[in-house]
Design a protein around this motif. Structure first.
Motif, PDB file in Angstrom:
ATOM      1  N   GLU A   1       0.804  -1.224   0.000  1.00 56.66           N
ATOM      2  CA  GLU A   1       0.000   0.000   0.000  1.00 56.66           C
ATOM      3  C   GLU A   1       0.842   1.283   0.000  1.00 56.66           C
ATOM      4  O   GLU A   1       0.704   2.135   0.890  1.00 56.66           O
ATOM      5  CB  GLU A   1      -0.964   0.008   1.185  1.00 56.66           C
ATOM      6  CG  GLU A   1      -1.929  -1.167   1.145  1.00 56.66           C
ATOM      7  CD  GLU A   1      -3.057  -1.017   2.152  1.00 56.66           C
ATOM      8  OE1 GLU A   1      -2.743  -0.824   3.347  1.00 56.66           O
ATOM      9  OE2 GLU A   1      -4.220  -1.078   1.752  1.00 56.66           O
ATOM     10  N   PRO A   2       1.728   1.419  -0.974  1.00 53.95           N
ATOM     11  CA  PRO A   2       2.499   2.669  -1.055  1.00 53.95           C
ATOM     12  C   PRO A   2       1.561   3.822  -1.377  1.00 53.95           C
ATOM     13  O   PRO A   2       0.489   3.611  -1.935  1.00 53.95           O
ATOM     14  CB  PRO A   2       3.455   2.413  -2.227  1.00 53.95           C
ATOM     15  CG  PRO A   2       2.741   1.427  -3.098  1.00 53.95           C
ATOM     16  CD  PRO A   2       1.977   0.545  -2.144  1.00 53.95           C
ATOM     17  N   ASP A   3       1.977   5.029  -1.034  1.00 55.38           N
ATOM     18  CA  ASP A   3       1.154   6.188  -1.392  1.00 55.38           C
ATOM     19  C   ASP A   3       1.212   6.434  -2.889  1.00 55.38           C
ATOM     20  O   ASP A   3       0.243   6.890  -3.482  1.00 55.38           O
ATOM     21  CB  ASP A   3       1.623   7.408  -0.602  1.00 55.38           C
ATOM     22  CG  ASP A   3       1.329   7.229   0.869  1.00 55.38           C
ATOM     23  OD1 ASP A   3       0.143   7.312   1.233  1.00 55.38           O
ATOM     24  OD2 ASP A   3       2.255   6.936   1.633  1.00 55.38           O
ATOM     25  N   ILE A   4       2.372   6.180  -3.471  1.00 52.15           N
ATOM     26  CA  ILE A   4       2.514   6.275  -4.933  1.00 52.15           C
ATOM     27  C   ILE A   4       3.369   5.110  -5.408  1.00 52.15           C
ATOM     28  O   ILE A   4       4.291   4.677  -4.719  1.00 52.15           O
ATOM     29  CB  ILE A   4       3.173   7.617  -5.371  1.00 52.15           C
ATOM     30  CG1 ILE A   4       4.314   7.989  -4.417  1.00 52.15           C
ATOM     31  CG2 ILE A   4       2.148   8.722  -5.510  1.00 52.15           C
ATOM     32  CD1 ILE A   4       5.143   9.171  -4.869  1.00 52.15           C
ATOM     33  N   HIS A   5       3.045   4.610  -6.588  1.00 55.56           N
ATOM     34  CA  HIS A   5       3.820   3.501  -7.142  1.00 55.56           C
ATOM     35  C   HIS A   5       4.316   3.871  -8.535  1.00 55.56           C
ATOM     36  O   HIS A   5       3.776   4.764  -9.194  1.00 55.56           O
ATOM     37  CB  HIS A   5       2.962   2.233  -7.212  1.00 55.56           C
ATOM     38  CG  HIS A   5       1.754   2.391  -8.067  1.00 55.56           C
ATOM     39  ND1 HIS A   5       0.539   2.810  -7.561  1.00 55.56           N
ATOM     40  CD2 HIS A   5       1.569   2.240  -9.399  1.00 55.56           C
ATOM     41  CE1 HIS A   5      -0.333   2.886  -8.548  1.00 55.56           C
ATOM     42  NE2 HIS A   5       0.260   2.549  -9.674  1.00 55.56           N
ATOM     43  N   ALA A   6       5.326   3.129  -8.986  1.00 48.08           N
ATOM     44  CA  ALA A   6       5.905   3.388 -10.308  1.00 48.08           C
ATOM     45  C   ALA A   6       4.989   2.832 -11.396  1.00 48.08           C
ATOM     46  O   ALA A   6       4.158   1.962 -11.124  1.00 48.08           O
ATOM     47  CB  ALA A   6       7.274   2.729 -10.391  1.00 48.08           C
ATOM     48  N   PRO A   7       5.135   3.325 -12.627  1.00 44.84           N
ATOM     49  CA  PRO A   7       4.382   2.729 -13.749  1.00 44.84           C
ATOM     50  C   PRO A   7       5.057   1.415 -14.141  1.00 44.84           C
ATOM     51  O   PRO A   7       5.799   1.339 -15.123  1.00 44.84           O
ATOM     52  CB  PRO A   7       4.522   3.788 -14.851  1.00 44.84           C
ATOM     53  CG  PRO A   7       5.803   4.486 -14.555  1.00 44.84           C
ATOM     54  CD  PRO A   7       5.998   4.429 -13.073  1.00 44.84           C
TER      55      PRO A   7
ATOM     56  N   ALA B   1      -1.836   1.314 -19.481  1.00 48.00           N
ATOM     57  CA  ALA B   1      -3.053   2.091 -19.183  1.00 48.00           C
ATOM     58  C   ALA B   1      -4.032   1.252 -18.363  1.00 48.00           C
ATOM     59  O   ALA B   1      -4.659   1.749 -17.418  1.00 48.00           O
ATOM     60  CB  ALA B   1      -3.689   2.566 -20.479  1.00 48.00           C
ATOM     61  N   ALA B   2      -4.130  -0.039 -18.709  1.00 45.62           N
ATOM     62  CA  ALA B   2      -5.050  -0.918 -17.974  1.00 45.62           C
ATOM     63  C   ALA B   2      -4.598  -1.087 -16.523  1.00 45.62           C
ATOM     64  O   ALA B   2      -5.410  -1.049 -15.591  1.00 45.62           O
ATOM     65  CB  ALA B   2      -5.117  -2.280 -18.670  1.00 45.62           C
ATOM     66  N   PHE B   3      -3.277  -1.230 -16.338  1.00 46.43           N
ATOM     67  CA  PHE B   3      -2.742  -1.388 -14.978  1.00 46.43           C
ATOM     68  C   PHE B   3      -2.993  -0.118 -14.167  1.00 46.43           C
ATOM     69  O   PHE B   3      -3.446  -0.175 -13.016  1.00 46.43           O
ATOM     70  CB  PHE B   3      -1.235  -1.694 -15.055  1.00 46.43           C
ATOM     71  CG  PHE B   3      -0.563  -1.714 -13.710  1.00 46.43           C
ATOM     72  CD1 PHE B   3      -0.734  -2.784 -12.851  1.00 46.43           C
ATOM     73  CD2 PHE B   3       0.243  -0.649 -13.305  1.00 46.43           C
ATOM     74  CE1 PHE B   3      -0.116  -2.803 -11.598  1.00 46.43           C
ATOM     75  CE2 PHE B   3       0.861  -0.657 -12.060  1.00 46.43           C
ATOM     76  CZ  PHE B   3       0.683  -1.738 -11.205  1.00 46.43           C
ATOM     77  N   THR B   4      -2.706   1.035 -14.765  1.00 44.83           N
ATOM     78  CA  THR B   4      -2.890   2.309 -14.071  1.00 44.83           C
ATOM     79  C   THR B   4      -4.360   2.509 -13.687  1.00 44.83           C
ATOM     80  O   THR B   4      -4.670   2.938 -12.568  1.00 44.83           O
ATOM     81  CB  THR B   4      -2.407   3.471 -14.972  1.00 44.83           C
ATOM     82  OG1 THR B   4      -1.055   3.205 -15.327  1.00 44.83           O
ATOM     83  CG2 THR B   4      -2.486   4.805 -14.266  1.00 44.83           C
TER      84      THR B   4
ATOM     85  N   GLY C   1      -7.705   2.569  -5.612  1.00 42.68           N
ATOM     86  CA  GLY C   1      -7.333   3.651  -4.692  1.00 42.68           C
ATOM     87  C   GLY C   1      -5.859   4.009  -4.673  1.00 42.68           C
ATOM     88  O   GLY C   1      -5.399   4.683  -3.746  1.00 42.68           O
ATOM     89  N   HIS C   2      -5.105   3.551  -5.689  1.00 45.05           N
ATOM     90  CA  HIS C   2      -3.653   3.760  -5.655  1.00 45.05           C
ATOM     91  C   HIS C   2      -3.156   4.621  -6.815  1.00 45.05           C
ATOM     92  O   HIS C   2      -3.160   4.184  -7.966  1.00 45.05           O
ATOM     93  CB  HIS C   2      -2.942   2.402  -5.683  1.00 45.05           C
ATOM     94  CG  HIS C   2      -3.233   1.579  -4.481  1.00 45.05           C
ATOM     95  ND1 HIS C   2      -2.603   1.788  -3.282  1.00 45.05           N
ATOM     96  CD2 HIS C   2      -4.112   0.564  -4.275  1.00 45.05           C
ATOM     97  CE1 HIS C   2      -3.072   0.935  -2.379  1.00 45.05           C
ATOM     98  NE2 HIS C   2      -3.999   0.177  -2.958  1.00 45.05           N
ATOM     99  N   PRO C   3      -2.680   5.842  -6.516  1.00 51.16           N
ATOM    100  CA  PRO C   3      -2.151   6.712  -7.580  1.00 51.16           C
ATOM    101  C   PRO C   3      -0.736   6.323  -8.015  1.00 51.16           C
ATOM    102  O   PRO C   3       0.043   5.789  -7.224  1.00 51.16           O
ATOM    103  CB  PRO C   3      -2.146   8.104  -6.943  1.00 51.16           C
ATOM    104  CG  PRO C   3      -2.135   7.876  -5.475  1.00 51.16           C
ATOM    105  CD  PRO C   3      -2.697   6.510  -5.197  1.00 51.16           C
TER     106      PRO C   3
END
Lengths: 422, 220
Positions: A75-81, A200-203, A210-212
């Motif tokens: 549950e990171p606040d932001i993750h890499a693409p 795009a599907a993963f993002t 809930g994960h940006p």
């Protein structure tokens, strides 16, 4: 891959907004509710998912499944693409990409990809690049860096062609070598499109949960662009003496098109943060005088122009850049994330705390060979000496999670962040 | 070197101050027009390189100067060396032998090449066995070359394990007590030194030279 975008529930939207706000609070130098934690990993995901490095680069679905699992566990606040950054094997192969060796393609199936430092532009080609960058790309550069462009160099030089001359010039498209190039380019384009669709599907799926994402598009400093991707390390270092004036001209020209490209890419991606890995700024690589003359001015101008266009630049200052801190401080406050690899974060906070958000920087040697207790202590050190003193710190490893990191050390990293900083 | 005439001093200064356009024609003239003793010209080059190394140690020069100095030395050496009518035993005595290579799995060589150059201009006989070097190749080369010091280079985090495997294998082959081992590269620190069992680590080429000199009992 499903065609329909997953639905984001109200609860997931609230979680998404809270996480994103935490990071944006840091960027804007406001106090967030707790210390955000970022997750970037490349081949560590292969270890986490127990698959080969090669499979991670080639199997879109499997990589998406593992990346999803990692985001949901930590549950990171932001993750890499993750997909865009890692699952590039098919696209690279379709391009016959030459600047990189990747698992099963120049290096072992369980090794990371590695860039080939070569002279992709010769010392006597500055004038050609400066006169017509697009022409130089088509005629010289692209066929050197990817096999799918071989044949494109047989197209005519377009500037100067006009009226009936254009009719004659069209004959080039009938050449077998040019036709073959176009066939390869279409195939490479289709594969790149598949990669983009999986990304795009993963993002979209992560957003629905809930994960940006931390960023989507990437950029490069003008100096690093020429050093890494054109002249090579040796060529660039000697150019500082042998081709100084032309190098300065090209740095300025490159700054202009890199800035435009970066703004367009950031807008198209829908994510304002642009990741800019910095290779040639470290203290040990050039003198203060050289840094101030060649490296910093075009990059500073690029940062200012990006910021004005609404982009949030996120340079990752590789290696130790302690001696550069006072220089790189000279940017508009509250607009950037400075990610440091080996620069002492406490020192960076002391110099830059009122100017930028900070990201990093748990040591790779500690993450890979240390114990969870040591990881815990390292996180506490950053919390005590940066976060608790008002530093807008986004916790991460020095350059993402090192490939060999034991999973319990990653758990210790995220656990300690929540334990000591909310 | 103090007994230099004006022209010789000009060669040393132009090399040490990165004035390539002045240094190379002058060296050419000395060697090919004036038929100056090529060994003398190379001594002058070495004097200039000592100055370059010293300025690097003092933080005045950085990688670009080392690379350019290396290229200038290479160019002059390529002209001078074929002109030397050497007699056996006339070559200057080396401080010691260093075997260096990038460990297996890692293809990076910029740092390794700089270290090799600095060791060379500081009087070491250096054998560079390249990148992505298998463990067994290190063992064979140590047995053959009989170095005093082994330098393991690596930029990626995977190099931690490759270095450990290499050092373990050197020990298993019974060669560990015969060599000092130093490691270096972007991510190397004391934690990695301890993990791999190396004798020391260095963060730059100056440290590699200092370590090697200390192990050879030479004042740094």
């Amino acid at each position: 891959m499903t065609a329909e975008a997953p639905v984001q529930t109200a609860e997931a939207k609230a979680a998404y907004d809270t996480r994103w706000k935490r990071v944006m609070d840091c960027v804007e130098l406001r106090q967030p509710d707790r210390m955000p934690v970022a997750m970037l990993a490349t081949f560590w995901l292969a270890k986490y998912g127990n698959i080969s490095h090669r499979q991670l680069m080639y199997d879109y679905e499997k990589t998406a499944e593992i990346a999803t699992r990692a985001v949901l566990e930590f549950e990171p606040d932001i993750h890499a693409p993750f997909i865009l950054a890692i699952a590039t094997g098919n696209a690279l192969e379709a391009m016959d990409f030459k600047q990189l060796q990747w698992p099963g393609h120049g290096v072992g199936e369980d090794h990371p990809y590695q860039y080939l430092d070569r002279e992709y532009m010769k010392a006597d080609e500055y004038d050609e690049f400066l006169f017509d960058p697009t022409g130089f790309y088509l005629q010289k550069y692209l066929p050197r860096v990817a096999g799918c462009f071989e044949g494109i160099d047989e197209l005519p030089m377009w500037p100067g062609l006009h009226y009936f001359r254009l009719v004659g010039a069209m004959r080039a498209f009938a050449k077998p070598s040019v036709k073959a190039a176009f066939e390869k380019l279409v195939k490479a384009g289709e594969e790149a499109e598949r990669l983009a669709n999986h990304h795009a599907a993963f993002t979209a799926k992560m957003a629905a949960l809930g994960h940006p994402g931390s960023y989507v598009s990437t950029a490069v400093s003008p100096y690093d662009y020429i050093a890494d991707y054109f002249r090579g390390a040796r060529g660039m270092m000697t150019d500082l003496f042998r081709n100084k004036d032309k190098l300065l001209q090209l740095l300025d020209k490159a700054r202009q098109f890199l800035t435009k490209m970066t703004i367009n890419a950031s807008r198209a991606s829908g994510n304002p943060v642009v990741f800019i890995p910095i290779h040639w700024a470290p203290d040990a690589f050039m003198s203060d005088k050289q840094f101030r003359e060649f490296w910093w001015p075009p990059f500073r101008q690029m940062l200012v122009d990006l910021i004005e266009a609404g982009v949030i630049p996120m340079p990752l200052w590789e290696a130790d850049c302690t001696k550069r801190l006072e220089i790189i401080k000279d940017i508009p406050p509250g607009k950037c994330i400075y990610w440091f690899e080996r620069t002492d974060m406490v020192k960076a906070f002391e110099v830059l705390g009122d100017v930028v958000a900070l990201r990093g920087n748990l040591s790779p040697s500690m993450m890979t060979t240390g114990t969870p207790q040591e990881v815990d202590a390292a996180v506490k050190h950053l919390v005590d000496n940066v976060w608790n003193k008002g530093g807008k710190l986004i916790l991460d490893c020095a350059f993402g999670i090192p490939d060999e990191t034991p999973i319990e050390n990653v758990r210790a990293m995220f656990g300690a962040a929540r334990k000591y900083a909310g | 070197m103090t007994d230099m005439n004006d022209e010789e001093r000009q060669l040393v200064d132009s090399l040490a101050e990165m004035r390539e356009d002045e240094a190379l024609p002058l060296a050419n003239k000395m060697l090919l027009v004036d038929n100056k003793d090529p060994i003398r010209v190379l001594e002058l080059c070495r004097t200039a390189m000592d100055l370059v190394g010293k300025r690097f140690e003092e933080g005045e020069y950085f990688l670009p100067e080392l690379v350019l100095a290396g290229e200038m030395l290479e160019t002059i050496g390529a002209i001078a060396k074929p002109l030397i009518k050497s007699k056996p035993g006339e070559e200057p005595k080396k401080l010691g032998k260093v075997l260096i290579g990038t460990v297996h799995g890692d293809l990076h060589d910029i740092g390794k090449n700089i270290v090799t150059f600095m060791l060379d201009i500081n009087g070491f006989e250096v054998k560079d066995i390249g990148i992505d070097v298998p463990v067994q190749t290190f063992i064979e080369e140590i047995a053959k070359f009989q170095p005093d010091v082994v330098g393991l280079s690596g930029f990626l985090t995977l190099a931690f394990d490759s270095m450990k495997e290499t050092i373990d294998a050197i020990a298993a082959a019974g060669l560990r007590d015969k060599v000092k081992i130093m490691i270096g590269g972007g991510q190397i620190d004391e934690t990695v030194r301890n993990y791999t069992g190396a004798d020391a680590f260095g963060v730059n080429a100056v440290e590699a030279v200092a370590l090697s000199k200390a192990w050879m009992g030479v004042a740094a």
